[in-house]
Design a protein around this motif. Sequence first.
Motif, PDB file in Angstrom:
ATOM      1  N   ASP A   1       0.595  -7.574   4.416  1.00  0.00           N
ATOM      2  CA  ASP A   1      -0.053  -7.847   5.702  1.00  0.00           C
ATOM      3  C   ASP A   1      -0.357  -6.546   6.450  1.00  0.00           C
ATOM      4  OD1 ASP A   1       0.104 -10.549   5.275  1.00  0.00           O
ATOM      5  OD2 ASP A   1       2.116 -10.685   6.166  1.00  0.00           O
TER       6      ASP A   1
ATOM      7  N   ASN B   1       0.201  -5.435   9.303  1.00  0.00           N
ATOM      8  CA  ASN B   1       0.983  -5.436  10.535  1.00  0.00           C
ATOM      9  C   ASN B   1       2.294  -4.704  10.272  1.00  0.00           C
ATOM     10  OD1 ASN B   1       2.552  -7.149   9.012  1.00  0.00           O
ATOM     11  ND2 ASN B   1       1.757  -9.009   9.989  1.00  0.00           N
ATOM     12  N   GLU B   2       3.258  -4.858  11.160  1.00  0.00           N
ATOM     13  CA  GLU B   2       4.494  -4.102  11.009  1.00  0.00           C
ATOM     14  C   GLU B   2       5.269  -4.527   9.761  1.00  0.00           C
ATOM     15  OE1 GLU B   2       6.206  -3.121  14.640  1.00  0.00           O
ATOM     16  OE2 GLU B   2       8.167  -2.626  13.824  1.00  0.00           O
ATOM     17  N   GLN B   3       5.162  -5.834   9.365  1.00  0.00           N
ATOM     18  CA  GLN B   3       5.834  -6.279   8.150  1.00  0.00           C
ATOM     19  C   GLN B   3       5.251  -5.565   6.921  1.00  0.00           C
ATOM     20  OE1 GLN B   3       5.115  -8.691  10.628  1.00  0.00           O
ATOM     21  NE2 GLN B   3       7.293  -8.507  11.143  1.00  0.00           N
TER      22      GLN B   3
ATOM     23  N   ALA C   1       6.413  -2.039   6.908  1.00  0.00           N
ATOM     24  CA  ALA C   1       7.816  -1.985   6.483  1.00  0.00           C
ATOM     25  C   ALA C   1       7.930  -2.162   4.966  1.00  0.00           C
ATOM     26  CB  ALA C   1       8.625  -3.062   7.203  1.00  0.00           C
ATOM     27  N   ALA C   2       7.061  -3.028   4.404  1.00  0.00           N
ATOM     28  CA  ALA C   2       7.076  -3.236   2.959  1.00  0.00           C
ATOM     29  C   ALA C   2       6.679  -1.942   2.231  1.00  0.00           C
ATOM     30  CB  ALA C   2       6.123  -4.372   2.584  1.00  0.00           C
TER      31      ALA C   2
END
Lengths: 316, 252
Positions: B232, B234-236, B239-240
Amino acid sequence: MILVHVDHDRGAVDAVSLQALTLARCLDSDVQAVIMGGAEFAPELGEYGASIVHVAEHPGLTDYAPQATARAIVGLINSLAPTAVLGAGTARGNEVLAHVAAMTDLPFAADCTEITLGSPVRVTRARWGGNLLEESTVITTTLFATVFAHAIPAVQSPAAGAVSAFTPELSPADLAVVIIERAGAASAGVTLAEAKVVVSGGRGMGGPESFSLLEDLAGLLGGTVGCSRVVTSAGWRPHAEQVGQTGTKIAPDLYIACGISGATQHLAGCKNSKTLIAINTDPDAPIMQIADYAIVGDVHAVLPQVIALTRAATGA
Amino acid sequence: MEILVCIKRVPLVGSTFILTDDASEIDTRRLGFTLSPHEECAVEAAVQLRDAHGGSVTLLSLGTAETEEQLREQLAIGADRAILAITDGSEPDPQATAAALLEAIRADGAQFDLVLLGSESADVAGYQTGIRLAHALGLPVVTGVKGLTVDAGVARCERAVGSEREVYSVALPAVITVKDGLNIPRYPSVPGRIKARKKEVSTHEVTLAAPRIVKGRLVVPAAAAKGTKVLDANEQGAAALVDVFREIGLLA
């Protein structure tokens, strides 16, 4: 017998030359090497399959001299009559065998990924930087070919590695083109070819100022910055950073392609990356198809988040 | 200084290769054409040297009548005249290419101080046409050049080896093959294009020798099935990616 030209530079044997020795060993049990000076490398070349290492000794061969190297090899071809002469698919390897081929008026197949000797001789060779392969037959008495860089791994296959020194006959014309000077790199730091991490930008970066994002991320990951040809043509970044068919071909542990669509010109330079991350607004961009991880989004929005979290993770 | 630049018309390939049904050629019916990047730099270098030292820039290409498109494009950059060596359109091997170039040079009759080519063509990439032509002309040759200056009839040539540069010196006349990165080629201006229409493109028919590297079929190498994991934006997702950095061992 197959003769393999081995290049060396400042104390080290060229890695692709060892790959050429390995391919030669797959084709013939008798493989011999020819090297310009560098008798000290004979044991190493023996490990990789050379039964005899022909060492050319001449005052004109203390540093790389392309035409003189070719003349020395032509002399050996005349005395040894090998079935094939192989070399490395590098700037120097291709240059030397092209000279050999011009001097003997025989064909030369550069950047081969496969070779079958016999009648006829068959080769598979790289076009378009390896994005396309050509299967051809070669009409010749002695096959001259180079081995496409990193198409096959070098494998040890011990043979005697006995030194046979010889003095080639060289004319002044053969020594007209020699290295007169070596100059260091313009910039210090990790070079593109050696970097384990390359953070690369393309047209989607929008302009040269956005590359500071890539420099920040590369700095955090111990890597360096790369770019696509569009970027160097626009003058945003120096050519030394260009990854691609006409730039530098790299195989880093991690390649992060930011705003790069993935034209064949670019993919030829980065497709051997061990892990490839692509960030691009276009989900159908070719780079997204070959990426291990893809984020569909604008680099200007995605990268600051990635940088912030990476900085937090490193404690920097 | 009289300069000759040899250029080659090649298809403008995008992101994939589409082959003809018999796999002998790239299907160019929907493609435009261009020069290889190395040769764009060769023409730019020639025009800059001419502007600094005087003389003229002549272009030479082998091919069918369509090749005039690439010659006119480079005349618009600032080359002075062009020679089109007309062939039957078949693909010559590198030996036949060098022989045909030599024939066209001899037929033209002009003497050149400097002959520039690309280090290798974008398509076939045989790495030898310039070297074969140099031997045929009896001239010295420096290849893969990324830095070029000429002073008092001597060319100083730099080539990149890893992170370093090797410097070669060669007295003219000489053949020099160059690489992308030598300069940033200019785009043709509108006045340049208008002037280019009136510049001379002389034609000369050449017969190509039969190839000794006989092309069978072309193969597009199969890309390894990657199984791209889409994250995604976004922040997720970010982070991944940081997890990926950690797995590779970059954050240890």
